[in-house]
Write a protein that holds these residues in place. Structure first.
Motif, short mmCIF file in Angstrom:
data_model
loop_
_atom_site.label_atom_id
_atom_site.label_comp_id
_atom_site.label_asym_id
_atom_site.label_seq_id
_atom_site.Cartn_x
_atom_site.Cartn_y
_atom_site.Cartn_z
N GLN A 226 0.87 -1.18 0.00
CA GLN A 226 0.00 0.00 0.00
C GLN A 226 0.90 1.23 0.00
O GLN A 226 2.07 1.16 0.36
N GLU A 227 0.35 2.37 -0.42
CA GLU A 227 1.13 3.59 -0.50
C GLU A 227 0.64 4.62 0.52
O GLU A 227 -0.50 4.56 0.98
N PHE A 228 1.50 5.56 0.84
CA PHE A 228 1.12 6.67 1.71
C PHE A 228 -0.02 7.46 1.10
O PHE A 228 -1.00 7.81 1.79
N LEU A 229 0.07 7.72 -0.20
CA LEU A 229 -0.96 8.48 -0.90
C LEU A 229 -1.19 7.83 -2.25
O LEU A 229 -0.24 7.50 -2.96
N ALA A 230 -2.45 7.64 -2.62
CA ALA A 230 -2.79 7.10 -3.93
C ALA A 230 -4.10 7.71 -4.38
O ALA A 230 -4.99 7.97 -3.55
N SER A 231 -4.23 7.94 -5.68
CA SER A 231 -5.41 8.63 -6.20
C SER A 231 -6.13 7.78 -7.23
O SER A 231 -5.52 7.02 -7.98
N SER A 232 -7.45 7.94 -7.27
CA SER A 232 -8.25 7.32 -8.32
C SER A 232 -8.59 8.31 -9.42
O SER A 232 -9.42 8.04 -10.29
N ASP A 233 -7.94 9.47 -9.40
CA ASP A 233 -8.10 10.50 -10.43
C ASP A 233 -7.01 10.28 -11.48
O ASP A 233 -5.82 10.38 -11.19
N MET A 234 -7.39 10.01 -12.72
CA MET A 234 -6.43 9.73 -13.78
C MET A 234 -5.49 10.89 -14.06
O MET A 234 -4.40 10.70 -14.63
N ASN A 235 -5.86 12.09 -13.68
CA ASN A 235 -5.06 13.27 -14.01
C ASN A 235 -4.17 13.74 -12.87
O ASN A 235 -3.45 14.73 -13.01
N PHE A 236 -4.22 13.04 -11.74
CA PHE A 236 -3.35 13.39 -10.61
C PHE A 236 -1.91 13.03 -10.99
O PHE A 236 -1.58 11.87 -11.21
N ARG A 237 -1.05 14.02 -11.06
CA ARG A 237 0.33 13.82 -11.47
C ARG A 237 1.29 14.48 -10.48
O ARG A 237 1.78 15.60 -10.70
#
Length: 744
Positions: A358-369
Motif C-alpha cells: 500500500q502507499e502513503f498516498l494514492a489517487s483514483s483520479d487519472m489526471n493526478f500527477r
C-alpha cells in the motif's frame, strides 16, 4: 516580466471561492473499497476526465488522520513542476506551460513559460495574491531563492544558471544575470536534463545529471567537478544531516546514491532495498505506461516504479513525529506517493516501504500527477500536482509506441493547462498562521532560527547568514556550536561558521569531542575544508580513527580521500585494515579506486588514438555518463539495485556494439523498441537523431572503445551517410528490421 495581466482580477475572484471552500471542513473522501484482507480494491475503469480541485481531493487516499488542503489551483497556476519559498515565505512556482499540450509535444520549446510569485496574505494557508515574477522562459526546471528578490533559475536546453532579481520590490524580476556561464546548449531530451538546485547543509548547491556542484561567491556560482558525475534524473532530496537522495526514472530506480556524498564518488549496494520496494500499489488501472504490458499487472495497474521523481525527506514539525526523516517519492504514472522508512545500520542506509503493499498516498483520479514534494515554512509537507493528462515526453508517445493509443483512447491529451498545489495536514496539529520575515530581520535573530524544529527555517537561516557574510554573529555561532542542547542547532552552527570562513582550531577540536555522533561526523566532514588552512587539523582528525560510530569512521575515510599525503593514506589504510568487517568502508574505497583505475585505462587508450578519434571519444564519454548511464549503468553492465531486472541491455562486451557501424547508428538516429536477442526490456531506446552527427559519432565511439569493447571508431561522416540513406523515417526500429536490413 514587465506587463500586468488583465486576468488577475478573475484569478482573485476564483481564489475567493477557493478560500471559502478551504475554510470549511476537509472534503470527505470517496469511499475506498477493500477486500477481506483490508487491501484497497483497484478501480479498473476510472473516469479519465479532469475533476474540480475538491473532487480531486476526495479521490485521493491518505492514512487515517492525514488530509489535503488546496493551496492553489488553476488559473492561479498552470502545469507547475517546482515550488520554493523565499525568506519571507513567498512561494515561487515554476510552470512548464508548454509541456505536452498534445500527443506530439508541439511547441514545447516556445519561450512562453513563467515563474509566478504567490502569497498567502491572511495566514489561512491558501494563496490569494499572484504576481508574474518572470516570463518568456523555456520550460523552467530548477529554482532556488537567495535573498531580497533574487532567484536562481535554470531553463531546459540551457546550461546557464541565471539570477532573476526584483530590485524595486514589486514582485516582478527586472534584472537577469548569468551566475554560472556555460553557453553550450543542452540538446538532450527534456526528461534527461538537470533537476535539483538544492542548497545543502554543506553550503554547496547540488543538481542531477551535471558532473558539478556549486558554491556561491560574490554573485557567481563556482563549479566544482564531481569525480564520477551526478546521477539522473528528476528529483533531489536532502535530510537533516546533508545526506542526498537521488532517483533515476530512466532506469526505474526510485532511490540511489544516498550512501555517501557524490563529491566522493557514487556508491550503491544491491541490497540497499529489496525487490519488494520497487513494486508500487496504485488504486486505479494505469494503462498509460511507456513500458507497456511488461509494466502492468493483470488488473492493469503499474507494477513497478517508472516515473519516480520529486522526492523529499520530510523535515517539518506539523506532521506526526514518526514521519520526520522519512523519504517521500512521487510516482506520477502510478498516481501515488511512496513513503519510505530510512534506516542507518552501522553506516549502511536501507529503505523500506512504510506500508505493506500500500502507499502513503494514492489517487483514483487519472489526471493526478504528483511531480514534487517539499517541506514548507509552516512545517507541513507540500505536493506539486501537475494535474496533466500526458506525463511522458513526445519521444515516448510516437505513432508506433504502446503509449499513444492509450492516451488517445482515454482522451488524456485533452487535459492541459491545469495544476494544483496541496498541503498535507494532520489532525490536531494546526499549522501556524504567522509568515516568516527573515529577509528583513537582523543576523542575530537568524542565528536563533538554527534551533528551529522545522528544517525549512534552519536551512534558510543558514543560507541567509552565509549570503550576508555578517561576521558579527560569529561569537553567537561558536557558543551555539558548543553549548546548545539541540543536536541540529550545533550542526547548523558549525556549517554556518564554515560557510563564513570562521571555523577556528579551538571550535573544531571541541566539536570533534561532541557526545553526539552526528555532530562529530559533521565536524569531520568540515575537516576537509579546514585542513586546507590548518596544518594541524589532520592530526586532530586522526584521533577519531577508532570512533565508536561507524558513520564517523566512514566520514573520516571520505574526508581523507583527496588529501593525498602520507598521513591521509595511512589513516585510510588503518581504517580499512582495522574495520574489515564494516560493510561500507572497504566497498566505498574499492569502488573509488576501481573508478580511478578505469579512468586511467581509458586515458591511456585515448593517448594512443589520433587527435580526431581522441576528441570523439572524450566527448562521447561525457555524453554517456550524463545520458546513457541512466539506463545502461556507469560501467555499461546495467543498473542493478533492489534485485530487479536491468532496464536496458548490457553494453559491455555486447555483440551488437562490437559489430558493424550501421546498426548502432540507425538505433541512435531513430530509436529501438521490442525484444533484443530474445529479451524484452521495460523501456524503449529513444531517438537521438535531433543531435548532430558529431554527437552520435562521439557517443558510439566511446562505447565501442571502452567497457571491454574493441570496435573501430565511428566518424561523423559515417552517421551522415546513414542519416541520408534513411531520410524520412519517423518510426523507431526493431532488431528484426535492423538484422534483415544488414543481412544478419
Amino acid at each position: 516580466m514587465r506587463r500586468n495581466h488583465k486576468w488577475l482580477l478573475g484569478i482573485l475572484c476564483t481564489t475567493a471561492v477557493l478560500l471559502y471552500t478551504c475554510k470549511a471542513k476537509y472534503p470527505v473522501q470517496f469511499p475506498v473499497q477493500r477486500d477481506a484482507t483490508g487491501k484497497i480494491l483497484v478501480n479498473p475503469h476510472p473516469d479519465p476526465g479532469p475533476k474540480s480541485p475538491v473532487d480531486e481531493i476526495r479521490s485521493i487516499y491518505l492514512p487515517k488522520g492525514y488530509h489535503l488542503q488546496l493551496v492553489a489551483s488553476e488559473p492561479l497556476v498552470s502545469q507547475p513542476v517546482a515550488i520554493a519559498w523565499d525568506g519571507d515565505g513567498r512561494m515561487y512556482v515554476a510552470e512548464m506551460t508548454t509541456y505536452m499540450k498534445n500527443v506530439n509535444g508541439t511547441g514545447q520549446r516556445s519561450n512562453t513559460c513563467r515563474i509566478k510569485l504567490l502569497e498567502d496574505t491572511n495566514g489561512d494557508g491558501v494563496m490569494d495574491k499572484i504576481t508574474i515574477f518572470a516570463d518568456s522562459l523555456v520550460l523552467p526546471r530548477m529554482i532556488l531563492p537567495l535573498d531580497h528578490g533574487r532567484l536562481l533559475v535554470d531553463e531546459t536546453y540551457s546550461n546557464h544558471i541565471y539570477c532573476f532579481q526584483d530590485t524595486d520590490g514589486d514582485g516582478k524580476a527586472d534584472t537577469k544575470t548569468i551566475y554560472y556561464n556555460n553557453p553550450a546548449p543542452n540538446t538532450s531530451n527534456l526528461e534527461h536534463q538537470k533537476s535539483g538546485l538544492i542548497w545543502n547543509l554543506d553550503n554547496r548547491i547540488y543538481v542531477t545529471y551535471d558532473p558539478l556542484r556549486y558554491t556561491y561567491s560574490n554573485n557567481h556560482l563556482i563549479a566544482d567537478s564531481l569525480i564520477q558525475g551526478s546521477p539522473p534524473q528528476w528529483g533531489l532530496a536532502n535530510d537533516n544531516y546533508g545526506r542526498l537522495f537521488f532517483s533515476s526514472a530512466g532506469s526505474e530506480v526510485p532511490a540511489l546514491d544516498f550512501q555517501q556524498n557524490l563529491h566522493y564518488g557514487t556508491l550503491d549496494f544491491k541490497d540497499q532495498y529489496t525487490d519488494e520496494f520497487n513494486a508500487v500499489w496504485p488504486i486505479i488501472a494505469t494503462p498509460d505506461v511507456q513500458g507497456g504490458v511488461h509494466r502492468l499487472r493483470e488488473d492493469s495497474t503499474l507494477n513497478h516504479f517508472t516515473a519516480c521523481n520529486g522526492q523529499s525527506i520530510y523535515r517539518g514539525d506539523k506532521l506526526p513525529l514518526d514521519a520526520q526523516g522519512d523519504l517521500y517519492i512521487c510516482e506520477p504514472v502510478g498516481r501515488l506517493i511512496r513513503r519510505a522508512k530510512v534506516t542507518d545500520n552501522q553506516g549502511k542506509i536501507t529503505l523500506q516501504n512504510a506500508y505493506d503493499k500500500q502507499e502513503f498516498l494514492a489517487s483514483s483520479d487519472m489526471n493526478f500527477r504528483p511531480v514534487n514534494t517539499v517541506t514548507g515554512p509552516d512545517g507541513c509537507m507540500y505536493i506539486v500536482d501537475m494535474y496533466h493528462g500526458i506525463i511522458q515526453e513526445s519521444e515516448w508517445t510516437k505513432a508506433d509506441s504502446y503509449l499513444r493509443p492509450q492516451i488517445m483512447r482515454l482522451g488524456l491529451d485533452k487535459n492541459v493547462g491545469r495544476g494544483r498545489i496541496f498541503r498535507v495536514v494532520y489532525d490536531g496539529m494546526k499549522p501556524p498562521k504567522v509568515r516568516p520575515h527573515m529577509l528583513e530581520e537582523p543576523s542575530a535573530q537568524l542565528v536563533t532560527y538554527l534551533n528551529s524544529p522545522n528544517g525549512w527555517w534552519r536551512d534558510n537561516a543558514q543560507k541567509l547568514l552565509v549570503l550576508r557574510g555578517d561576521k558579527s554573529v560569529v561569537p553567537a555561532l561558536k557558543a551555539m556550536a558548543l553549548t546548545s542542547p539541540n543536536q541540529l542547532a550545533r550542526i547548523h552552527a558549525l556549517w554556518t561558521l564554515n560557510g563564513l570562513g570562521e571555523m577556528d582550531a579551538a571550535t573544531f577540536a571541541s566539536a570533534l569531542k561532541d557526545a553526539d555522533a552526528q555532530v562529530r561526523k559533521t565536524t569531520v566532514w568540515i575537516g576537509e575544508d579546514f585542513m586546507k588552512k590548518n596544518d594541524q587539523a589532520i592530526d586532530v582528525l586522526s584521533m577519531l580513527k577508532d570512533d565508536p560510530s561507524a558513520d564517523v569512521r566512514f566520514q573520516l575515510l571520505l574526508t581523507m580521500r583527496f588529501v593525498n599525503t602520507d598521513k591521509s593514506k595511512a589513516l585510510i589504510a588503518y581504517l580499512i585494515d582495522h574495520y574489515s568487517s564494516d560493510p561500507v568502508l572497504a566497498y566505498s574505497q574499492k569502488s573509488y579506486e576501481d573508478g580511478i583505475k578505469a579512468l586511467a585505462d581509458q586515458q591511456k587508450r585515448e593517448a594512443m588514438m589520433h587527435e580526431l578519434e581522441r576528441n570523439l571519444v572524450v566527448q562521447g564519454a561525457g555524453i554517456f555518463k550524463q545520458l546513457c548511464a541512466t539506463c545502461h549503468g556507469a560501467d555499461a553492465k546495467g543498473i542493478r539495485i533492489g534485485g530487479k531486472d536491468i532496464p536496458a541491455p548490457v553494453l559491455a562486451g555486447n555483440i551488437d556494439v562490437n559489430a558493424g557501424k550501421e546498426k548502432l547508428i540507425k538505433i541512435l538516429l531513430y530509436g529501438l523498441h521490442g525484444p533484443i536477442r530474445g529479451k524484452t526490456y521495460p523501456d524503449v531506446m529513444p531517438a537521438l537523431g535531433s543531435n548532430d552527427n558529431n554527437y552520435i559519432a562521439s557517443v558510439l565511439s566511446y562505447i565501442r572503445s571502452d567497457f571491454g569493447n574493441k570496435a573501430p571508431i565511428i566518424y561523423p561522416e559515417d552517421v551522415e551517410k546513414i542519416r541520408q540513406a534513411t531520410k524520412g523515417r519517423t518510426e523507431s526500429w526493431t532488431m528484426d528490421e535492423l538484422n534483415a536490413a544488414i543481412g544478419k
